[in-house]
Design a protein around this motif. Sequence first.
Motif, PDB file in Angstrom:
ATOM      1  N   PHE A 156      31.820  33.227  35.549  1.00 14.96           N
ATOM      2  CA  PHE A 156      31.111  34.179  36.386  1.00 14.96           C
ATOM      3  C   PHE A 156      32.077  35.209  36.968  1.00 14.96           C
ATOM      4  O   PHE A 156      33.232  35.277  36.597  1.00 14.96           O
ATOM      5  CB  PHE A 156      30.352  33.438  37.506  1.00 14.96           C
ATOM      6  N   THR A 157      31.610  35.978  37.940  1.00 19.16           N
ATOM      7  CA  THR A 157      32.382  37.067  38.525  1.00 19.16           C
ATOM      8  C   THR A 157      33.580  36.547  39.316  1.00 19.16           C
ATOM      9  O   THR A 157      33.465  35.588  40.071  1.00 19.16           O
ATOM     10  CB  THR A 157      31.481  37.891  39.459  1.00 19.16           C
ATOM     11  N   ILE A 158      34.716  37.243  39.139  1.00 23.97           N
ATOM     12  CA  ILE A 158      35.927  36.974  39.913  1.00 23.97           C
ATOM     13  C   ILE A 158      36.443  38.311  40.440  1.00 23.97           C
ATOM     14  O   ILE A 158      36.657  39.248  39.678  1.00 23.97           O
ATOM     15  CB  ILE A 158      37.033  36.333  39.052  1.00 23.97           C
ATOM     16  N   ILE A 159      36.608  38.392  41.727  1.00 23.36           N
ATOM     17  CA  ILE A 159      37.239  39.553  42.346  1.00 23.36           C
ATOM     18  C   ILE A 159      38.428  39.010  43.124  1.00 23.36           C
ATOM     19  O   ILE A 159      38.248  38.245  44.081  1.00 23.36           O
ATOM     20  CB  ILE A 159      36.266  40.319  43.281  1.00 23.36           C
ATOM     21  N   THR A 160      39.619  39.371  42.709  1.00 22.07           N
ATOM     22  CA  THR A 160      40.806  38.774  43.320  1.00 22.07           C
ATOM     23  C   THR A 160      41.066  39.272  44.732  1.00 22.07           C
ATOM     24  O   THR A 160      41.614  38.543  45.549  1.00 22.07           O
ATOM     25  CB  THR A 160      42.056  39.019  42.461  1.00 22.07           C
ATOM     26  N   TYR A 161      40.700  40.490  45.031  1.00 24.87           N
ATOM     27  CA  TYR A 161      40.903  41.010  46.388  1.00 24.87           C
ATOM     28  C   TYR A 161      39.771  41.968  46.738  1.00 24.87           C
ATOM     29  O   TYR A 161      39.573  42.982  46.078  1.00 24.87           O
ATOM     30  CB  TYR A 161      42.248  41.736  46.499  1.00 24.87           C
ATOM     31  N   LEU A 162      39.046  41.635  47.772  1.00 22.16           N
ATOM     32  CA  LEU A 162      37.914  42.449  48.212  1.00 22.16           C
ATOM     33  C   LEU A 162      38.352  43.346  49.360  1.00 22.16           C
ATOM     34  O   LEU A 162      38.926  42.869  50.338  1.00 22.16           O
ATOM     35  CB  LEU A 162      36.774  41.545  48.679  1.00 22.16           C
TER      36      LEU A 162
END
Length: 103
Positions: free
Chosen positions: A15-21
């Motif tokens: 699924f979705t991975i965002i390392t830094y928001l």
Amino acid sequence: MQALITLLNPFSWHFTIITYLTEDMADFLEAPVPYLIGVSSSTWDKIGSIKEYPPEIVIFDLESQENKTFTDFPSLPTPYGQELLSEFREIINRKDRRIQSIR
């Protein structure tokens, strides 16, 4: 984030991975899909106080190694879920023993 995904073994993350928001991307926290998102403590202090997020969001503070959203572990699928849960509890117990030995 990659280390966290590795800890899911024998499961895999698709699924979705965002390392830094960043603060500008805070709306991604309302996505109706499973995700792993890295948020700095300072950013979370700013965006977490703006509005309330759904209870399905699990917040784990990697710096303090504390779970911020649930006090009991959720039910996990068998047979691997119980194995994962026991490993997770062992990691927490080791951390607690290490903290007590430092004090």
